[in-house]
Design a protein around this motif. Structure first.
Motif, mmCIF file in Angstrom:
data_model
loop_
_atom_site.group_PDB
_atom_site.id
_atom_site.type_symbol
_atom_site.label_atom_id
_atom_site.label_comp_id
_atom_site.label_asym_id
_atom_site.label_seq_id
_atom_site.Cartn_x
_atom_site.Cartn_y
_atom_site.Cartn_z
ATOM 1 N N TYR A 158 -13.211 13.904 -14.635
ATOM 2 C CA TYR A 158 -13.759 13.138 -15.288
ATOM 3 C C TYR A 158 -15.245 12.594 -15.335
ATOM 4 C CZ TYR A 158 -9.577 11.334 -16.348
ATOM 5 O OH TYR A 158 -7.839 11.396 -16.710
ATOM 6 N N TYR A 160 -18.981 10.625 -17.222
ATOM 7 C CA TYR A 160 -19.632 9.918 -18.551
ATOM 8 C C TYR A 160 -21.073 9.454 -17.854
ATOM 9 C CZ TYR A 160 -17.971 4.949 -15.856
ATOM 10 O OH TYR A 160 -18.753 4.683 -14.897
ATOM 11 N N TYR A 162 -22.917 6.110 -19.303
ATOM 12 C CA TYR A 162 -22.670 4.754 -19.849
ATOM 13 C C TYR A 162 -24.041 4.140 -19.770
ATOM 14 C CZ TYR A 162 -20.235 -0.052 -20.261
ATOM 15 O OH TYR A 162 -20.101 -1.558 -20.553
ATOM 16 N N LYS A 182 -20.641 8.401 -23.743
ATOM 17 C CA LYS A 182 -20.924 9.630 -23.828
ATOM 18 C C LYS A 182 -19.596 10.122 -22.985
ATOM 19 C CE LYS A 182 -23.534 13.447 -24.600
ATOM 20 N NZ LYS A 182 -24.662 14.151 -24.420
ATOM 21 N N ASN A 183 -18.741 11.107 -23.217
ATOM 22 C CA ASN A 183 -17.588 11.817 -22.491
ATOM 23 C C ASN A 183 -18.443 13.382 -22.030
ATOM 24 O OD1 ASN A 183 -15.941 13.549 -21.439
ATOM 25 N ND2 ASN A 183 -14.223 12.437 -22.161
ATOM 26 N N PRO A 188 -10.257 13.934 -21.693
ATOM 27 C CA PRO A 188 -10.525 12.947 -22.290
ATOM 28 C C PRO A 188 -10.048 11.637 -21.861
ATOM 29 C CG PRO A 188 -8.159 13.989 -22.417
ATOM 30 C CD PRO A 188 -8.909 14.835 -21.524
ATOM 31 N N ILE A 189 -11.378 10.415 -22.365
ATOM 32 C CA ILE A 189 -11.316 9.248 -21.856
ATOM 33 C C ILE A 189 -10.357 8.513 -23.108
ATOM 34 C CG2 ILE A 189 -12.518 7.437 -21.393
ATOM 35 C CD1 ILE A 189 -14.734 9.255 -19.866
ATOM 36 N N VAL A 306 -12.276 8.867 -25.812
ATOM 37 C CA VAL A 306 -13.536 9.892 -26.658
ATOM 38 C C VAL A 306 -13.135 11.636 -25.852
ATOM 39 C CG1 VAL A 306 -15.783 9.799 -25.918
ATOM 40 C CG2 VAL A 306 -14.836 7.373 -25.593
ATOM 41 N N LYS A 307 -12.994 11.982 -26.417
ATOM 42 C CA LYS A 307 -13.310 13.359 -26.340
ATOM 43 C C LYS A 307 -13.989 14.406 -25.226
ATOM 44 C CE LYS A 307 -10.187 14.221 -30.568
ATOM 45 N NZ LYS A 307 -9.904 15.364 -31.887
ATOM 46 N N PRO A 308 -14.333 14.889 -24.587
ATOM 47 C CA PRO A 308 -15.780 15.932 -24.102
ATOM 48 C C PRO A 308 -16.268 15.999 -24.955
ATOM 49 C CG PRO A 308 -13.126 16.541 -23.476
ATOM 50 C CD PRO A 308 -13.296 16.216 -24.415
ATOM 51 N N GLU A 311 -19.241 11.143 -28.355
ATOM 52 C CA GLU A 311 -20.130 9.527 -27.235
ATOM 53 C C GLU A 311 -19.410 8.363 -28.954
ATOM 54 O OE1 GLU A 311 -23.921 7.660 -26.247
ATOM 55 O OE2 GLU A 311 -23.952 9.463 -28.156
#
Length: 323
Positions: A158, A160, A162, A182-183, A188-189, A306-308, A311
């Motif tokens: 993971y 990000y 933020y 933003k990932n 995925p988040i 949020v996919k890789p 955002e």
């Protein structure tokens, strides 16, 4: 912590008041209408160092036209790592990746960092998890806003960026919480985020003078509902003042639909005439409500996916009203 500071902290907590202290990194913002003070993220000296809530936006004080809206509500003994030793319109992101993590592995709490999974038990917000990767915080301050940036990388796949900006609008009695996530990781988040909204409008105890209304009919089941708390006429009201040590709670306020227009909450202090309206540009995913003697808290949830490399952005608006 100095002995005199400990006394001030405890007195402030029991009185439900603001705790001024140079020992906690903080900053003030104003737009001429509203004045607010925020505690800043700091792993060593920060007022809040727990693992439940996002560290950005902790707000022990906001005033508009001589009315106060937030304060230190928690009467418990102060501990910076206590899960709810916090104040203001603070937010929590649902834990990410905990079910998949092995015991001793990492899972994610956005706005906090990656935490260590200590055992096979499900996530519990009052567990003081160990922070493995606290990431990097950056804070940019100006007269009417503060921008917080939290960066996490290489946390069990993971990552990000933020950003959260607490901004007072020019010439208006309004505050906006602007967010972006933003990932930057490989996974995925998938999460939900809610604002706990620890309101203490003019330090009014939770009771008949606190009235929370909605643009639709609502229903609620849970502790205190149907006896102390009522849901009628599109509102939550109280038949009597909540006693110290007691609380009301529902895990699922019902009645809202899929439109962002239903994220619309008006909290009023009927005695002093101070109120605040909360709106958002996202639809509600769930709605929790909790209140104790010192604070009344509508907790609206939104869903975040949020996919890789993607955002997402969202805003929550607070309009303050005083008669």
């Amino acid at each position: 912590m100095k002995k005199s500071l400990v006394v001030l902290v405890l007195l402030g907590s029991f009185c439900g008041g603001f705790i001024p202290s140079e020992d906690f990194p903080s900053a003030k913002i104003t737009n001429g209408e509203i004045e607010a003070e925020l505690y800043l993220p700091d792993a060593n000296r920060g007022y809040y160092q727990g693992t439940r809530f996002d560290w950005a936006g902790v707000m022990p004080r906001l005033e508009y036209r001589k009315h106060s809206y937030f304060g230190i509500w928690n009467p418990a003994k102060y501990d910076p790592q206590l899960h709810d030793a916090i104040a203001g319109p603070v937010e929590e992101f649902v834990a990410v990746g905990m079910n998949e993590a092995e015991i001793g592995g990492e899972f994610l709490k956005i706005g906090v960092g990656s935490l260590i999974k200590p055992d096979a038990k499900p996530y519990s917000f009052n567990t003081p998890y160990q922070i493995k990767n606290g990431g990097k915080w950056t804070v940019k301050k100006s007269i009417d806003k503060i921008e917080f940036t939290h960066v996490i990388s290489d946390a069990a796949g993971y990552g990000y960026v933020y950003r959260k900006t607490v901004k007072l609008l020019n010439g208006k009695p309004e505050m906006v919480l602007e967010h972006s996530l933003k990932n930057t990781g490989q996974k995925p988040i998938e999460t939900q985020m809610y604002n706990h909204n620890f309101f203490m409008i003019d330090n009014e105890p939770t009771g008949p003078n606190i009235y929370t209304s909605f643009p639709y009919e609502i229903k609620a089941e849970g502790k205190g509902f149907g006896s102390i708390a009522k849901t009628e006429n599109r509102a939550i009201s109280y038949t009597k003042e909540l006693e110290s040590g007691n609380f009301v709670f529902t895990a699922g306020l019902q009645g809202f639909g899929l439109s962002p227009d239903d994220y619309d909450i008006l909290i009023q202090n009927l005695k002093t005439g101070a109120s605040v309206q909360i709106t958002c540009d996202q639809p509600l995913a769930k709605f929790v409500y909790w209140a104790c003697h010192t604070t009344s808290c509508p907790e609206p949830y939104i869903k975040l996916s949020v996919k890789p490399k993607e955002e997402v952005k969202w805003k929550i608006n607070y309009k303050f009203i005083a008669r």
